[in-house]
Design a protein around this motif. Structure first.
Motif, PDB file in Angstrom:
ATOM      1  N   GLY A  44       0.835  -1.206   0.000  1.00  0.00           N
ATOM      2  CA  GLY A  44       0.000   0.000   0.000  1.00  0.00           C
ATOM      3  C   GLY A  44       0.864   1.249   0.000  1.00  0.00           C
ATOM      4  N   ILE A  45       1.926   1.235   0.791  1.00  0.00           N
ATOM      5  CA  ILE A  45       2.825   2.403   0.853  1.00  0.00           C
ATOM      6  C   ILE A  45       3.530   2.598  -0.497  1.00  0.00           C
ATOM      7  CG2 ILE A  45       4.908   3.333   1.956  1.00  0.00           C
ATOM      8  CD1 ILE A  45       3.941   2.011   4.590  1.00  0.00           C
ATOM      9  N   GLU A  46       3.904   1.488  -1.148  1.00  0.00           N
ATOM     10  CA  GLU A  46       4.538   1.610  -2.478  1.00  0.00           C
ATOM     11  C   GLU A  46       3.606   2.254  -3.496  1.00  0.00           C
ATOM     12  OE1 GLU A  46       6.330  -2.078  -4.003  1.00  0.00           O
ATOM     13  OE2 GLU A  46       7.253  -2.346  -2.025  1.00  0.00           O
ATOM     14  N   ALA A  47       2.315   2.022  -3.322  1.00  0.00           N
ATOM     15  CA  ALA A  47       1.333   2.607  -4.253  1.00  0.00           C
ATOM     16  C   ALA A  47       1.027   4.066  -3.913  1.00  0.00           C
ATOM     17  CB  ALA A  47       0.043   1.776  -4.235  1.00  0.00           C
ATOM     18  N   ALA A  48       1.568   4.550  -2.793  1.00  0.00           N
ATOM     19  CA  ALA A  48       1.253   5.912  -2.324  1.00  0.00           C
ATOM     20  C   ALA A  48       2.199   6.928  -2.952  1.00  0.00           C
ATOM     21  CB  ALA A  48       1.321   5.959  -0.790  1.00  0.00           C
ATOM     22  N   ARG A  49       1.956   7.216  -4.238  1.00  0.00           N
ATOM     23  CA  ARG A  49       2.784   8.190  -4.974  1.00  0.00           C
ATOM     24  C   ARG A  49       1.868   9.186  -5.680  1.00  0.00           C
ATOM     25  NH1 ARG A  49       3.488   4.690  -8.970  1.00  0.00           N
ATOM     26  NH2 ARG A  49       3.747   2.568  -8.209  1.00  0.00           N
ATOM     27  N   THR A  68      -4.144   7.063  -7.041  1.00  0.00           N
ATOM     28  CA  THR A  68      -5.311   7.432  -6.236  1.00  0.00           C
ATOM     29  C   THR A  68      -5.357   6.605  -4.951  1.00  0.00           C
ATOM     30  OG1 THR A  68      -6.769   5.755  -7.164  1.00  0.00           O
ATOM     31  CG2 THR A  68      -6.615   7.863  -8.367  1.00  0.00           C
ATOM     32  N   PHE A  69      -6.235   7.025  -4.032  1.00  0.00           N
ATOM     33  CA  PHE A  69      -6.431   6.233  -2.818  1.00  0.00           C
ATOM     34  C   PHE A  69      -6.992   4.852  -3.158  1.00  0.00           C
ATOM     35  CE2 PHE A  69      -5.646  10.295  -0.887  1.00  0.00           C
ATOM     36  CZ  PHE A  69      -4.910   9.931   0.242  1.00  0.00           C
ATOM     37  N   GLY A  70      -7.758   4.751  -4.237  1.00  0.00           N
ATOM     38  CA  GLY A  70      -8.231   3.432  -4.683  1.00  0.00           C
ATOM     39  C   GLY A  70      -7.092   2.506  -5.079  1.00  0.00           C
ATOM     40  N   ASP A  71      -6.015   3.090  -5.624  1.00  0.00           N
ATOM     41  CA  ASP A  71      -4.852   2.268  -5.981  1.00  0.00           C
ATOM     42  C   ASP A  71      -4.207   1.662  -4.731  1.00  0.00           C
ATOM     43  OD1 ASP A  71      -5.023   2.801  -8.762  1.00  0.00           O
ATOM     44  OD2 ASP A  71      -3.923   4.686  -8.519  1.00  0.00           O
ATOM     45  N   ILE A  72      -4.158   2.456  -3.660  1.00  0.00           N
ATOM     46  CA  ILE A  72      -3.594   1.951  -2.399  1.00  0.00           C
ATOM     47  C   ILE A  72      -4.447   0.794  -1.883  1.00  0.00           C
ATOM     48  CG2 ILE A  72      -3.137   2.512   0.025  1.00  0.00           C
ATOM     49  CD1 ILE A  72      -2.521   5.399  -0.854  1.00  0.00           C
ATOM     50  N   GLY A  73      -5.755   1.022  -1.818  1.00  0.00           N
ATOM     51  CA  GLY A  73      -6.657  -0.013  -1.323  1.00  0.00           C
ATOM     52  C   GLY A  73      -6.588  -1.279  -2.176  1.00  0.00           C
ATOM     53  N   HIS A  74      -6.497  -1.073  -3.472  1.00  0.00           N
ATOM     54  CA  HIS A  74      -6.453  -2.222  -4.388  1.00  0.00           C
ATOM     55  C   HIS A  74      -5.184  -3.052  -4.167  1.00  0.00           C
ATOM     56  CE1 HIS A  74      -7.365  -4.535  -7.975  1.00  0.00           C
ATOM     57  NE2 HIS A  74      -6.112  -4.367  -8.358  1.00  0.00           N
ATOM     58  N   ALA A  75      -4.051  -2.383  -3.990  1.00  0.00           N
ATOM     59  CA  ALA A  75      -2.783  -3.099  -3.769  1.00  0.00           C
ATOM     60  C   ALA A  75      -2.876  -3.957  -2.505  1.00  0.00           C
ATOM     61  CB  ALA A  75      -1.629  -2.103  -3.655  1.00  0.00           C
TER      62      ALA A  75
END
Ligand code: MF3
Ligand code: CO
Ligand code: CO
Length: 268
Positions: A144-149, A153-160
């Protein structure tokens, strides 16, 4: 509490300034150091109240303030969530027994900045099944942290997070989420630990928030006990959680609550 720095996005998410990262690093590092020092407090025969007393003392010795004492009537410096307790376990006279796994969640305030982090521990011997749960949960947080760029989007974090957890036949708790923080404890957005790619607000440099996935070995449903705080899995299955406070930069997110001792695993 003053919370007028930077600006707000159209979704009401505060964008802090570059100079504000320093305060978050100090607060986050204190939370992480307290979690490092808590490892030796966890053993069979110990009570969760004693762990909380020691955490309260560490916060005072550091000249910091607990964010949770007095928060909505909560009276402790930590939440300690054992086995099937998902989150918000109240420290008390419960005695830890061999093989119990627990999350300790600590939030401190240093110079007005909030540091919020939690980690998993084991009393005595760690079962293989609990270790798998804990490793999947920690890996999910880090993905999730890796997707936090910026641009994601916040959906990308949740999806990961969701993809990793469900790929291991475990479930993501839907009833609790991460949150913005900074000069306040809980601010927009709600950081969901599940979601669809490309949905939700777009991340921008200067956003400060937590990611804190709760993962169950069984079904995702929770219920709150009569104390109005303790959340447990409805099916009594084992649950784990890790939490970091992070800040979005132009590149990889900065983790404010990384362990100074390089620790996260309950046994090494
Ligand atoms: N630290 C928790 C979080 O991650 C909140 C605990 S609130 C309390 O947001 F009152 F239960 F301590
Ligand atoms: Co939090
Ligand atoms: Co927390």
């Amino acid at each position: 509490m003053d919370d007028t720095r930077g600006r707000l996005t159209k979704d009401g998410i505060r964008i802090y300034e570059a100079a504000d990262f320093a305060g978050m690093h100090v607060a986050g590092k204190l939370a992480a150091s307290i979690l490092d020092a808590s490892a030796e407090l966890v053993f069979p025969g110990q009570t969760t109240a004693e762990i909380d007393r020691r955490i309260t003392a560490m916060i005072g010795d550091a000249g910091a303030v607990s964010a949770t004492i007095g928060y909505k009537g909560y009276q402790h410096a930590s939440c300690i969530s054992v086995n099937h307790v998902v989150c918000h376990g109240i420290p008390g006279d419960k005695v830890l027994k061999d093989g119990d796994i627990l999350n300790i969640d600590v939030t401190v305030i240093v110079d007005g900045w909030f540091g919020d982090s939690s980690r998993m521990y084991v009393a005595g011997a760690l079962s293989r099944k609990a270790e798998r749960l804990i490793e999947v949960t920690h890996d999910a947080l880090m993905l999730g942290i890796e997707a936090a760029r910026p641009g994601n989007t916040f959906g990308d974090i949740g999806h990961a997070i969701q993809t990793h957890v469900e790929g291991h036949r475990m479930s993501v708790v839907r009833d609790f989420c991460g949150h913005g923080l900074g000069r306040v404890f809980h601010a927009p957005p709600n950081v969901l630990h599940y979601g669809r790619p490309g949905t939700g607000p777009v991340l921008e440099p200067g956003m400060f928030f937590t990611i804190e996935p709760m993962v169950n070995l069984g079904r995702p449903e929770t219920k709150i006990l009569a104390d109005d705080w303790t959340a447990v899995t409805r099916d009594k299955s084992l649950s784990a959680q890790f939490e970091h406070s992070i800040g979005i930069t132009e590149g990889a997110a900065e983790i404010f609550t990384l362990s100074p001792a390089g620790r996260f695993h309950p046994t090494y």
